[in-house]
Scaffold this motif. Structure first.
Motif, short mmCIF file in Angstrom:
data_model
loop_
_atom_site.label_atom_id
_atom_site.label_comp_id
_atom_site.label_asym_id
_atom_site.label_seq_id
_atom_site.Cartn_x
_atom_site.Cartn_y
_atom_site.Cartn_z
N ARG A 69 166.14 -1.86 31.58
CA ARG A 69 165.18 -2.96 31.76
C ARG A 69 165.98 -4.21 32.11
O ARG A 69 166.95 -4.45 31.56
CB ARG A 69 164.03 -3.19 30.58
N GLU A 103 163.95 -1.67 39.47
CA GLU A 103 163.02 -1.48 40.60
C GLU A 103 161.83 -2.55 40.88
O GLU A 103 161.48 -3.06 41.90
CB GLU A 103 162.48 -0.12 40.62
N ASP A 104 161.24 -2.71 39.81
CA ASP A 104 160.11 -3.92 39.91
C ASP A 104 160.27 -5.29 39.88
O ASP A 104 159.69 -6.36 40.35
CB ASP A 104 158.91 -3.60 38.79
N LEU A 105 161.53 -5.79 39.16
CA LEU A 105 161.72 -6.84 38.88
C LEU A 105 162.53 -7.87 39.76
O LEU A 105 162.65 -8.86 39.79
CB LEU A 105 162.17 -7.30 37.36
N GLY A 137 160.71 -5.59 32.49
CA GLY A 137 160.39 -3.90 33.25
C GLY A 137 161.70 -3.52 33.86
O GLY A 137 162.65 -4.09 34.08
N ARG A 182 161.68 -10.44 42.31
CA ARG A 182 160.98 -11.45 41.94
C ARG A 182 162.00 -12.62 41.31
O ARG A 182 161.48 -13.46 40.62
CB ARG A 182 159.87 -11.17 40.76
N THR A 219 169.12 -6.01 47.12
CA THR A 219 167.57 -6.36 46.91
C THR A 219 167.46 -7.30 48.12
O THR A 219 166.19 -6.91 48.86
CB THR A 219 167.27 -7.01 45.63
#
Ligand code: ADP
Length: 247
Positions: free
Chosen positions: A203, A219-221, A216, A224, A236
């Protein structure tokens, strides 16, 4: 398990470095704490190790409150500081690794066993009698990790572990981190240099201005990060699959 609740930290000059952090870190987790300079990363990990006392809120490590049980918490934690020179105290590599176990008051045989083991794990056996000041940057970093391992901590914290290292030094440290994670240690790494470690962590926690903004899976963060002033990995930005620095 590490449980952080409503954590605030104010320095004596009035700077409010952490503003209400809530965070739970599981046993065996590999967590990356990232954020721009001054976001509170170092303050947070020093609080977790019990080096600093919270202004308010609490941190429990395996049920021990860092405020009231600093000895127990200390025994569970090992911290690898950003600047190896601030952590190296022995004259030779062997003496430096022995320093921690000696302070634990362990029997001589146990100290010697632990030093031999840490030398082997970190690939430092050929350098065991070398004066520490003659080591390269990468060797010094491996030495500080060996010193921490000799204390047998469950949780290992790395503050900006890739600073002062060249490409092969970064790869070496990364390999050791991955191995320690495989062996079941909880790893907490702080850096603004996300690309080097992101492909390997469970994470990511994003700190900004003393607040925990997001937490998180990578992959999700990762996408951002720029909104918090942090550079995401090249892969990314290019929209591709993750690429490790070990590839
Ligand atoms: P990071 O590790 O993310 O760069 P720090 O935890 O070092 O951030 O710092 C967080 C905030 O606390 C910053 O505003 C910094 O200036 C401040 N700070 C850090 N150490 C001290 C200190 N000893 N005294 C006063 N302010 C400090």
């Amino acid at each position: 398990m590490i449980e952080i609740q409503h954590l605030h930290h104010r320095y004596p000059d009035g700077t409010l470095a952490l503003k209400g952090i809530d965070l739970t870190i599981s046993d065996g987790e590999f967590l990356l704490i990232c954020g721009p300079n001054g976001s509170g990363k170092t303050t947070l990990i020093r609080l977790i190790t019990g080096l600093y006392k919270p202004t308010s809120g609490s941190i429990h490590v395996n049920g021990f409150n860092t405020l009231h049980h600093s000895k127990e918490v200390c025994g569970l934690m090992g911290m690898v500081f950003q600047d190896p020179d601030s952590q190296i105290v022995g004259e030779t590599v062997r003496e430096d690794i022995a320093f921690g176990p000696e302070n634990l008051g362990l029997p001589l045989k146990e100290i010697s066993n632990r030093v031999d083991w840490a030398l082997r794990v970190m690939g430092l056996e050929p350098l065991s009698e070398k004066p520490c000041y003659l080591l390269s940057g990468g060797e010094k970093r491996r030495l500080t990790i060996a010193g921490v391992l000799a204390m047998r901590p469950q949780v290992i914290l790395f503050d900006e572990p890739f600073s002062f290292l060249d490409y092969s030094g970064i790869q070496e440290v990364l390999r050791h981190m991955i191995q320690l994670h495989r062996e079941g240690h909880t790893l907490i790494v702080t850096t603004h240099d996300v690309e080097k470690v992101a492909p390997h962590v469970d994470r990511i926690a994003i700190l900004h201005n003393g607040e925990l903004k997001l937490i998180g899976p990578p992959e999700d963060l990762l996408i951002r990060l720029p909104q918090f002033g942090i550079r995401p990995p090249c892969y990314t930005l290019l929209g591709g699959k993750k690429i490790s620095w070990l590839e």
